[in-house]
Design a protein around this motif. Sequence first.
Motif, mmCIF file in Angstrom:
data_model
loop_
_atom_site.group_PDB
_atom_site.id
_atom_site.type_symbol
_atom_site.label_atom_id
_atom_site.label_comp_id
_atom_site.label_asym_id
_atom_site.label_seq_id
_atom_site.Cartn_x
_atom_site.Cartn_y
_atom_site.Cartn_z
ATOM 1 N N GLU A 55 0.370 3.338 -1.884
ATOM 2 C CA GLU A 55 -0.149 2.669 -3.083
ATOM 3 C C GLU A 55 -0.079 1.157 -2.882
ATOM 4 O O GLU A 55 1.003 0.589 -2.823
ATOM 5 N N GLY A 56 -1.243 0.533 -2.749
ATOM 6 C CA GLY A 56 -1.272 -0.920 -2.593
ATOM 7 C C GLY A 56 -1.724 -1.630 -3.848
ATOM 8 O O GLY A 56 -1.414 -2.787 -4.067
ATOM 9 N N ALA A 116 -3.326 0.608 -6.877
ATOM 10 C CA ALA A 116 -3.525 1.569 -7.974
ATOM 11 C C ALA A 116 -4.794 1.289 -8.778
ATOM 12 O O ALA A 116 -4.916 1.693 -9.920
ATOM 13 N N SER A 117 -5.742 0.586 -8.173
ATOM 14 C CA SER A 117 -6.984 0.297 -8.889
ATOM 15 C C SER A 117 -8.223 0.476 -8.007
ATOM 16 O O SER A 117 -9.300 0.001 -8.357
ATOM 17 N N GLY A 118 -8.053 1.121 -6.863
ATOM 18 C CA GLY A 118 -9.220 1.392 -6.016
ATOM 19 C C GLY A 118 -9.707 0.193 -5.230
ATOM 20 O O GLY A 118 -10.790 0.232 -4.653
ATOM 21 N N ASP A 119 -8.920 -0.857 -5.173
ATOM 22 C CA ASP A 119 -9.369 -2.077 -4.495
ATOM 23 C C ASP A 119 -8.865 -2.229 -3.060
ATOM 24 O O ASP A 119 -9.327 -3.115 -2.352
ATOM 25 N N GLY A 133 -7.755 0.663 -0.796
ATOM 26 C CA GLY A 133 -8.049 1.778 0.110
ATOM 27 C C GLY A 133 -6.848 2.373 0.830
ATOM 28 O O GLY A 133 -7.008 3.280 1.649
ATOM 29 N N CYS A 177 -10.376 7.270 -3.245
ATOM 30 C CA CYS A 177 -9.043 6.700 -3.419
ATOM 31 C C CYS A 177 -8.237 7.667 -4.282
ATOM 32 O O CYS A 177 -8.647 7.982 -5.407
ATOM 33 N N CYS A 212 -5.729 7.130 -5.910
ATOM 34 C CA CYS A 212 -5.252 6.481 -7.147
ATOM 35 C C CYS A 212 -6.293 6.554 -8.246
ATOM 36 O O CYS A 212 -5.987 6.247 -9.393
ATOM 37 N N LEU A 213 -7.536 6.908 -7.907
ATOM 38 C CA LEU A 213 -8.584 6.973 -8.926
ATOM 39 C C LEU A 213 -8.999 8.412 -9.219
ATOM 40 O O LEU A 213 -10.095 8.667 -9.714
ATOM 41 N N ALA A 266 -15.010 -1.762 4.339
ATOM 42 C CA ALA A 266 -14.765 -2.902 3.448
ATOM 43 C C ALA A 266 -13.859 -2.535 2.269
ATOM 44 O O ALA A 266 -13.258 -3.408 1.650
ATOM 45 N N GLY A 267 -13.761 -1.243 1.985
ATOM 46 C CA GLY A 267 -12.876 -0.820 0.899
ATOM 47 C C GLY A 267 -11.430 -0.641 1.327
ATOM 48 O O GLY A 267 -10.593 -0.215 0.540
ATOM 49 N N ASN A 268 -11.141 -0.948 2.570
ATOM 50 C CA ASN A 268 -9.766 -0.862 3.072
ATOM 51 C C ASN A 268 -9.295 -2.264 3.430
ATOM 52 O O ASN A 268 -9.820 -2.875 4.354
ATOM 53 N N LEU A 269 -8.331 -2.751 2.686
ATOM 54 C CA LEU A 269 -7.843 -4.103 2.956
ATOM 55 C C LEU A 269 -6.760 -4.072 4.024
ATOM 56 O O LEU A 269 -5.880 -3.219 4.013
#
Lengths: 289, 762, 158
Positions: free
Chosen positions: C40-41, C43-46, C48, C60, C62-63, C132-135
């Motif tokens: 969990e980085g 919890a808002s899907g930002d 990944g 994700c 978390c979503l 791009a969805g994985n930071l």
Amino acid sequence: MDEMRYETPESLEDAVALLAAAKGETKILAGGTDLLVQLRAEMIEPELVVDVKRIPGMLDITEEDGGFRIGAATPSAEIDEHAGVKKLWPGVVEAAELIGSVQIQGRASIGGNLCNASPAADSVPAMIVAAAVATVVGPDGSREVPVEDIATGPGETSLAKGEIVASIFLPARPAHSGDAYLRFIPRTEMDIAVVGAGISLTLDDDGTCTDAKVCLGAVAERAILVEDGAKALIGTKVDDDALENLAAAASAAARPIDDKRGTKEFRTHVAGVLARRAAKIALDRAKGN
Amino acid sequence: MSQALKNEQDLKWVGTRPLRPDGVDKVTGRAKFGADMYVPGMLVGKVLRSPHPHAVIKSIDTSKAEALPGVRAVVARDDFQDMPSEFVPAGEMLVNYKDIVRNVMARDKALYDGHAVAAVAATSAAIARKALKLIEVDYEVLPHVIDVVEAMAPDAPVLDETLFTAGVDPAPDKPSNVAKVVELGLGDVDKGFKAADVVIEREFDTNPVHQGYIEPHACVASFSEDGQAELWCTTQGHYVVRSHCAKLLGMEVSKLRVTSSEIGGGFGGKTVVYLEPVALALSKKANSPVKMVMNRDEVFRASGPTSGANMMIKVGAKKDGTITAAEATLKYQAGAFQGSPVQPGAMCAFAPYDLENVKVTGYDVVVNRPKVAAYRAPGAPISEYAVECVLDEVAEEIGMDPIDFRLKNAAKEGTHAAYGPKFGPIGLVETLKQAKKSKHYKAKLGPNQGRGMASGFWFNIGGETCATLNINEDGTVTLLTGTPDIGGSRASVCMMAAEELGIDYDKIRPIIADTSSLGYTFLTGGSRTTFSSGMAAVQAAQGAIEELCARAAKIWEIDVDAVEWEDGHAKPAGKNAGDFEPLSLADIARQAGKTGGPIAGHADINAQGAAPSFGTHVVDVEVDKETGRVTIVRYTVLQDAGKAVHPAYVEGQFQGGAVQGIGWALNEEYVYGEDGTLENPGFLDYRIPVASDVPMIDTVIVEVPNPRHPYGVRGIGETPIIPPMAAIANAIQDAIGIRFHELPMSPPKVLKAIEAANGGGE
Amino acid sequence: MAKHHVTTTINGDPYEFLCEAEETLLDVLRDGLQLTGSKEGCASGDCGACSVMLDGRLVCACLVLGAEVEGREVETIESMADGEQLHPLQQKFLEHAALQCGICTPGFLVAAKALLEKNPDPTETEVRYWLAGNLCRCTGYDKIIRAVMDAAVDMRGS
């Protein structure tokens, strides 16, 4: 204490009945990419969450009258993978594809994007210029509502208590027409649109624009149709002058706010730039038909 | 200690790219990070945070929360003893216990949006959340100030009535938000500016940026009825956590055992304590283990970003490119408590250059924002950004290539740095020369593209470090160090130990020891881990080798001086020593029981001789003149690593630092509303670069060995974040002819400047 | 309000669990089942970091509500290796030093695997946009992209 209830009705009638009977705040769960964020942040504390994904048709894309009916909970990724929809309304598909990351695409739906009623929703301007119509089912039966009439303001919709958007119909497209959607974000991905612009236009046999729709996102309390932008294109060959007039009309129609995502002047300017750029893409597509 | 550097051709492991020892656990999901610990009977702890940027806390009523079934403990300010004002080192910065206790739990005042005010431990997260809502806090909201220049104004709201500016004479008689003034310099800048043909003076503003580690702060604390406690946490330095927590909870150090989890990024931000003392206090009160994990919103609102700043930079030069004088005034936000990195910022500002006349004045200013924490070369990226932009402008003004201009003034061995020392062998000139002759620097640019460059400097540190190297009975080795491995350091430390012992790298298993298993070791920070833990591991290996040789002497019944260690074997030293078959490490290990017991090596050192690392970055950008978007088209990092022990991880540091700098340059910023609350506490609107934002980052590793490290190592982790902001600003200037003096250079700002330059705009 | 009783398949194994309506799939995986490979980085899907496959789609965790996975199939990082045999992506991440701290690595691996199953020969740009969805805050992405491209070559060859 009032704990959240989670229900998975298997018919629209049951879903409508659940929503209509609830006393407190209710939420519909499609992809959940907005809803779960709001729940976690405690921005909302609904009494009832109705997951509509087990209702037949909610996740289906079907051909109808030369157009497509898309179940409201269909994830964007499914729409993106649908060759027919992509061919018919590429701008709508591109807009749906812009909603978040691949992970978000696996869940986020255009029905949810519409009903979440964010002024910055990417798919909404694209659907509006495609003349999409939502089928709304409620306690009093079913009605057809143009997509532009669903959102009324940030987070606000025209849906009555118990009403659900069941599907969105993308109509057949006239010959020699094209659509496109562009948005501006600070990064290349993962941001909310600072400005969005959807364009659809139709040409006659010698390339004169006979019909056009211009819609902007994130520059007002909801997506707005720019009549003057359409007028700037209709009757022209969509040449540079027409495109400049479109840009000016788009900027003039924008009534944005300053916020953490962009300034008023930035949004106003970029609304024109994106309208012009999107129109060029739509024009190429129309010519290619 | 000094020791001849190893010859390159003799190295078997150092300089190669073996797989990291912790790698498989990290690609399978098995590695345990801060939030991955679960213990029986564990409670969930959560923090109540101030919604106000500045408010007197008149009262806190926790009775309703305490009465909620499932709530096992509630703590607030009265559960933490007040502390006297005392500065102690934490990373490259100093902290004050009086402030730490107030940052961990607000006392008389809440000083920023997100400041911890109370905490609960409950049997479930849902109950804990509900309990927080039952805590009644009576606030008297005060005027707030978040801008550094405004905070220095005479009529600004004062955060701390007991704060009097240090470092000025005479001492002030009124409190203010200026905690400290620092000054340093060389020569006479007035004289120097008079001698200049060109003088450029510019004002700069930067916004606070967050370290942005993907793993939120997390810990599990278990306080026993006998007064002993265990703490598991994600941190860059568990010994430092132990010191702080023992102090704050009034414990003897030996009674607190801290284990560092795998750490999911830190960049300086995990060098201080936030949740850990609170979890211990809750656990003590509840008599149960307590787990606490921040959510992302809390990470942004309540853990340390780095400073935002306002700066004036003035540089004078002769037409031939000689810099005659350089002056800087640096005003750094400290956040709610004193201790911004303005001191290192001041020291680094002009450090890459050999200058005669320098004057730097720095101000450490408190504002109603979260207390800053170290962020990768704390302070340096801010001041060096501004300086490198002005240097670019000076070079342009006198018509010199910016690399040639820097070469003309570059610091080299023997240069007396304005902040004090004389440099030993350093690699700035080499990075500049290689940049100049790189293909990148000569490549043709496309339309709307521009190229910029900038250099950077960071000190690097050594410090207290322990290592234990146990020779196991089968000839394998267990290596204990105390520096959490944040990016592959276990591999590089093992490689040096393997090199020293002459055994295979994969025969050594590294462990990050807990605080009760190994002596005090300062944290992973200051780019010290490969340098210091490497040095300690080498010394521990040498100690073990000495013992291995002694055992061989015993087996052979010869004098220990007649045994030498070569290529992993004890051998008779020359013909006179006797004719014996060499004994391998494993041979000796097998017989250890019979020859005197287990064999181990230890090192307990204060690692000295850290040497600075200089870097030069070259970047190409493309500007969309209609939207103000800046795209990074090409990027090259050239940096002196001393010796790259594991080149892949050196490249990784260069690349990661550069991309953090790209984020800082273009989009990252803390956005506060008029009400002083943070508007973008999430990854959606705090925009760190995503994969599609950046190109491949090319790297050139320059190696000018550090003579004071056995393998020539310099720290390399921090320097790469220093040059990007100026390099990108200079590239934008090259592309569109506009100089920016404010970060980030986000599309609205860039577009506005373009419109203004066109005489348009609204 | 009673908890939801959910019967589902995770990594090919049948699972039953109880969860509150508000609990996410990520809460269930981590806190309930202690499958802590999904991180969990945000919890808002930002970020990944909790990327998992749900009925073959990358999402994700978390979503997704825990209760939503009734009767569905979930795959997490824990099932990526085949016994002792690492997946080519896992191996290439190690060889290319594509991780520094490693917190984002499980999410990247799950997402990259989904990409290569859909597109075995992606361009660098396609890899960058897909991921791009994985930071990642450590690597600057360079070595991650190289590892994925290299794994794609290997997987096409085998």
